[in-house]
Design an enzyme around this catalytic site. Structure first.
Site, PDB file in Angstrom:
ATOM      1  CB  SER A 179      -0.934   0.014   1.211  1.00 10.09           C
ATOM      2  OG  SER A 179      -0.188  -0.072   2.418  1.00 10.09           O
ATOM      3  CD  GLU A 195      -1.200  10.859  15.175  1.00  5.13           C
ATOM      4  OE1 GLU A 195      -0.008  10.786  15.529  1.00  5.13           O
ATOM      5  OE2 GLU A 195      -2.095  11.358  15.884  1.00  5.13           O
ATOM      6  CG  HIS A 217      -1.005   3.896   4.398  1.00  2.05           C
ATOM      7  ND1 HIS A 217      -1.566   3.343   5.526  1.00  2.05           N
ATOM      8  CD2 HIS A 217      -0.637   2.873   3.596  1.00  2.05           C
ATOM      9  CE1 HIS A 217      -1.557   2.021   5.396  1.00  2.05           C
ATOM     10  NE2 HIS A 217      -0.996   1.720   4.238  1.00  2.05           N
TER      11      HIS A 217
END
Length: 233
Positions: free
Chosen positions: A22, A199, A203
Site C-alpha cells: 500500500s 493519524e 501511508h
C-alpha cells in the site's frame, strides 16, 4: 492461485512496473489525500516512459505471487522494461514470510522472472514508518526485512535502492512535527474524506508520495540507470 491478470495494454513505451504494497499503491479517491508513491511516479518522467503500478494494499511478497499478480506482470513485461520490487511491511504479518528464508526465496521469484524476460529488476527496501524515539530518531519497525533484501541484492547482483535508509534520513531531517506533512495526518473537519480526522504514520499524503518519489529518483541516478535520461528537466 487465482486467475488474476493485469489489464493488457499494447504500448511501444518503455515501462516501469511496480510490485509492492500500500505504500506504493494507487489509492482510491475516497481515501484522498492518501497516496502511494507509485501513484504519482509518472509525474517525474517525459511521455515516452510508462508507469504500470501493480502495487496493492495488504500484500506481502508471497501473497502477491499467490494471487497471480507477479505472473500477470511477467506476461506483459518486455525486454529492457523495469520491475521495481518493494515488500516488507506485510511480510511481517502472520500470512507473510521470514526475513532470511521465505522472504528472500519469494523475492528471488520476482528477480529471476524479470531476468527471464530480459527485463531489469530493481529492489527497494521498505519505506520507514513515522515512529520517532524520544531523542528524535526513527525507530526501526521493519525488523530484519531491509537487511535481508540488501543481502539478497548482493548475492544475486541486483541493483538496490535503500529506501529504509533514505526515508529514515528524510524523516529525521524534517523532525517530529514537519514530517507529519508526508503522511495522512489530518485534524477533524479538515478534509471531507476524514471528518473525524486521521493519524496514519504509515501511508503517505500526496505531498509525501512526491517526496518519496524524489528519493527513488535520487536512487535511480545513483545507480546510473539508463532510464533517468527520460526524466523531466
Amino acid at each position: 492461485m487465482s486467475g488474476r491478470r493485469a489489464e493488457r495494454v499494447t504500448v511501444d513505451k518503455q515501462t516501469i512496473y511496480i510490485a509492492g504494497d500500500s505504500t506504493a499503491a494507487n489509492c482510491p479517491e475516497a481515501e484522498a489525500p492518501m497516496a502511494g508513491w507509485g501513484q504519482l511516479f509518472h509525474t517525474f518522467f517525459i511521455d515516452n516512459i510508462r508507469i504500470q503500478n501493480e502495487a496493492m494494499g495488504g500484500r506481502s511478497s508471497n501473497s502477491f505471487i499467490e494471487e497471480g499478480r507477479l505472473q500477470a506482470i511477467l506476461e506483459q513485461i518486455q525486454p529492457d522494461d523495469y520491475l521495481f520490487i518493494q515488500f516488507g511491511h506485510n511480510d511481517q504479518k502472520s500470512y507473510g514470510t521470514e526475513p532470511y528464508t521465505s522472504y528472500q526465496e519469494h523475492l528471488s521469484h520476482y528477480i529471476l522472472g524479470a531476468r527471464e524476460k530480459k527485463a531489469i529488476p530493481i529492489l527497494l527496501t521498505s519505506v520507514q514508518r513515522r515512529k520517532f524515539s524520544a531523542d528524535g530518531k526513527i525507530e526501526n519497525t521493519l525488523g530484519d526485512y531491509p537487511d535481508a533484501m540488501r543481502q539478497l541484492a548482493a548475492r544475486l547482483d541486483v541493483p538496490l535502492i535503500d529506501m529504509s535508509a533514505k526515508t529514515k534520513e528524510l524523516y529525521e531531517r524534517l523532525g517530529i512535527e514537519d514530517s507529519k506533512r508526508l503522511f495522512t495526518i489530518l485534524l477533524p473537519n479538515v478534509h471531507h474524506n476524514y471528518p473525524d480526522g486521521i493519524e496514519d504514520n504509515t501511508h503517505f499524503s500526496e505531498v509525501g508520495a512526491l517526496e518519496i518519489g524524489k528519493l527513488i529518483i535520487e536512487g535511480m541516478k545513483e545507480l546510473q540507470l539508463p532510464v533517468v535520461s527520460h526524466l523531466k528537466q
